[in-house]
Design an enzyme around this catalytic site. Structure first.
Site, PDB file in Angstrom:
ATOM      1  N   ASN A  14       0.854  -1.191   0.000  1.00 15.62           N
ATOM      2  CA  ASN A  14       0.000   0.000   0.000  1.00 15.62           C
ATOM      3  C   ASN A  14       0.892   1.244   0.000  1.00 15.62           C
ATOM      4  O   ASN A  14       1.533   1.579   0.990  1.00 15.62           O
ATOM      5  CB  ASN A  14      -0.900  -0.043   1.255  1.00 15.62           C
ATOM      6  N   GLU A  45      -1.257 -12.454   2.422  1.00 15.22           N
ATOM      7  CA  GLU A  45      -2.636 -12.551   2.909  1.00 15.22           C
ATOM      8  C   GLU A  45      -2.709 -12.280   4.399  1.00 15.22           C
ATOM      9  O   GLU A  45      -1.915 -12.831   5.186  1.00 15.22           O
ATOM     10  CB  GLU A  45      -3.176 -13.952   2.615  1.00 15.22           C
ATOM     11  N   ASP A  74      -0.127  -2.837  10.641  1.00 14.43           N
ATOM     12  CA  ASP A  74      -1.518  -3.177  10.398  1.00 14.43           C
ATOM     13  C   ASP A  74      -2.391  -2.173  11.143  1.00 14.43           C
ATOM     14  O   ASP A  74      -2.107  -1.816  12.291  1.00 14.43           O
ATOM     15  CB  ASP A  74      -1.858  -4.609  10.807  1.00 14.43           C
ATOM     16  N   GLY A 157      -8.086   6.088   2.375  1.00 14.60           N
ATOM     17  CA  GLY A 157      -8.940   5.189   3.149  1.00 14.60           C
ATOM     18  C   GLY A 157     -10.125   5.911   3.779  1.00 14.60           C
ATOM     19  O   GLY A 157     -10.861   6.634   3.110  1.00 14.60           O
ATOM     20  N   TYR A 158     -10.288   5.738   5.074  1.00 21.86           N
ATOM     21  CA  TYR A 158     -11.428   6.293   5.788  1.00 21.86           C
ATOM     22  C   TYR A 158     -11.174   7.733   6.262  1.00 21.86           C
ATOM     23  O   TYR A 158     -12.004   8.307   6.974  1.00 21.86           O
ATOM     24  CB  TYR A 158     -11.756   5.420   7.015  1.00 21.86           C
ATOM     25  N   ASP A 159     -10.047   8.321   5.891  1.00 21.45           N
ATOM     26  CA  ASP A 159      -9.704   9.672   6.374  1.00 21.45           C
ATOM     27  C   ASP A 159     -10.818  10.707   6.162  1.00 21.45           C
ATOM     28  O   ASP A 159     -11.068  11.525   7.053  1.00 21.45           O
ATOM     29  CB  ASP A 159      -8.408  10.175   5.713  1.00 21.45           C
ATOM     30  N   LYS A 179      -1.100  15.265   9.652  1.00 17.60           N
ATOM     31  CA  LYS A 179      -1.636  13.923   9.934  1.00 17.60           C
ATOM     32  C   LYS A 179      -0.597  13.088  10.664  1.00 17.60           C
ATOM     33  O   LYS A 179      -0.879  12.467  11.681  1.00 17.60           O
ATOM     34  CB  LYS A 179      -2.077  13.228   8.636  1.00 17.60           C
TER      35      LYS A 179
HETATM   36  P1  IMP Z   1      -4.167  -2.456   6.447  1.00 13.69           P
HETATM   37  O1  IMP Z   1      -3.340  -2.001   7.594  1.00 13.69           O
HETATM   38  O2  IMP Z   1      -3.425  -2.449   5.161  1.00 13.69           O
HETATM   39  O3  IMP Z   1      -4.865  -3.746   6.717  1.00 13.69           O
HETATM   40  O4  IMP Z   1      -5.244  -1.297   6.272  1.00 13.69           O
HETATM   41  C1  IMP Z   1      -6.581  -1.511   6.439  1.00 13.69           C
HETATM   42  C2  IMP Z   1      -7.411  -0.472   5.783  1.00 13.69           C
HETATM   43  O5  IMP Z   1      -7.633   0.536   6.741  1.00 13.69           O
HETATM   44  C3  IMP Z   1      -6.861   0.240   4.551  1.00 13.69           C
HETATM   45  O6  IMP Z   1      -7.207  -0.391   3.383  1.00 13.69           O
HETATM   46  C4  IMP Z   1      -7.551   1.575   4.639  1.00 13.69           C
HETATM   47  O7  IMP Z   1      -8.834   1.506   4.063  1.00 13.69           O
HETATM   48  C5  IMP Z   1      -7.705   1.771   6.116  1.00 13.69           C
HETATM   49  N1  IMP Z   1      -6.626   2.602   6.645  1.00 13.69           N
HETATM   50  C6  IMP Z   1      -5.393   2.212   7.069  1.00 13.69           C
HETATM   51  N2  IMP Z   1      -4.712   3.281   7.490  1.00 13.69           N
HETATM   52  C7  IMP Z   1      -5.522   4.340   7.322  1.00 13.69           C
HETATM   53  C8  IMP Z   1      -5.357   5.726   7.576  1.00 13.69           C
HETATM   54  O8  IMP Z   1      -4.313   6.209   8.024  1.00 13.69           O
HETATM   55  N3  IMP Z   1      -6.409   6.499   7.292  1.00 13.69           N
HETATM   56  C9  IMP Z   1      -7.589   6.017   6.787  1.00 13.69           C
HETATM   57  N4  IMP Z   1      -7.785   4.743   6.519  1.00 13.69           N
HETATM   58  C10 IMP Z   1      -6.756   3.913   6.795  1.00 13.69           C
END
Ligand code: IMP
Length: 201
Positions: A14, A45, A74, A157-159, A179
């Site tokens: 990511n 995964e 994560d 993401g959800y920001d 941020k």
């Molecule tokens: P993961 O850590 O890659 O499993 O992230 C899970 C999901 O959480 C991501 O796909 C985003 O949609 C969301 N996410 C992770 N970090 C952030 C952030 O800093 N801001 C907003 N959404 C986030």
């Protein structure tokens, strides 16, 4: 800064997360690498049932393949009115291979009849580091409120739906530096940065 003997791989595909993680290590004497430099490593995964397990899984997997120090992150968004969901499933809340937008719209839809005062939530990040022998982990979190519609165009993401009352802004209305100063990931990385500097100096 100093010698670049220590290589450190950020174990994520990511690029949004990678950018934020990397910027905290900008002035550290380490050569930060990404998975782009290791195209043979495909998607890892996330089979863990906790953020800790998934962060460890990512770092361990890439360390085993490369033999280099690795850092896994994560992150989950925990919404109180949804019993902590989407939590560890934040990336695939609306299904497999969905967009940030799909996840965010599903969240707003799940909360459509939840009043403002019950829309409390937090982002939580676990950072896990391993060099094959030594393991370190840190965490960070930030409290907020899920808005009723998206606002702001920074971040990812959800920001756009994560409102921080003290700042009267959503996370997507902050600059990247703002941020990182207060976010879940910024806090976890700040703690990790200190531990890393203790090891290498
Ligand atoms: P993961 O850590 O890659 O499993 O992230 C899970 C999901 O959480 C991501 O796909 C985003 O949609 C969301 N996410 C992770 N970090 C952030 C952030 O800093 N801001 C907003 N959404 C986030």
């Amino acid at each position: 800064m100093g010698n670049l003997n220590l290589k450190l791989i950020i174990a994520t595909h990511n690029s949004d997360k990678e950018k934020e993680l990397r910027s905290v290590l900008d002035d550290c004497p380490v050569e930060v690498m990404s998975l782009e430099q290791f195209p043979e490593i495909g998607d890892i995964e996330e089979t863990g049932s906790t953020l800790y397990e998934n962060a460890k899984l990512k770092a361990d997997t890439v360390n085993r393949i490369t033999n280099l120090p690795c850092l896994g992150d994560d992150t989950g968004l925990e919404v109180d009115a949804l019993g902590g969901a989407p939590g560890v499933y934040s990336a695939r809340y609306a299904g497999d291979n969905v967009s940030y937008e799909d996840n965010l719209m599903k969240l707003l839809s799940e909360l459509r009849s939840t009043p403002s005062e019950k829309r409390t939530a937090r982002f939580r990040t676990i950072i896990f580091y391993t060099d094959g022998e030594r393991e370190l982990y840190t965490q960070g979190e930030i409290q907020g409120i899920i808005t009723k519609s998206p606002r702001g165009s920074n971040g990812f993401g959800y920001d756009p739906v994560f409102y921080i009352p003290e700042l009267k802004k959503t996370m997507a209305e902050l600059t990247p530096a703002e941020k990182n100063k207060l976010s879940h990931r910024g806090q976890a990385m700040g703690k990790f940065r200190k531990l890393l500097l203790d090891i290498i100096q």
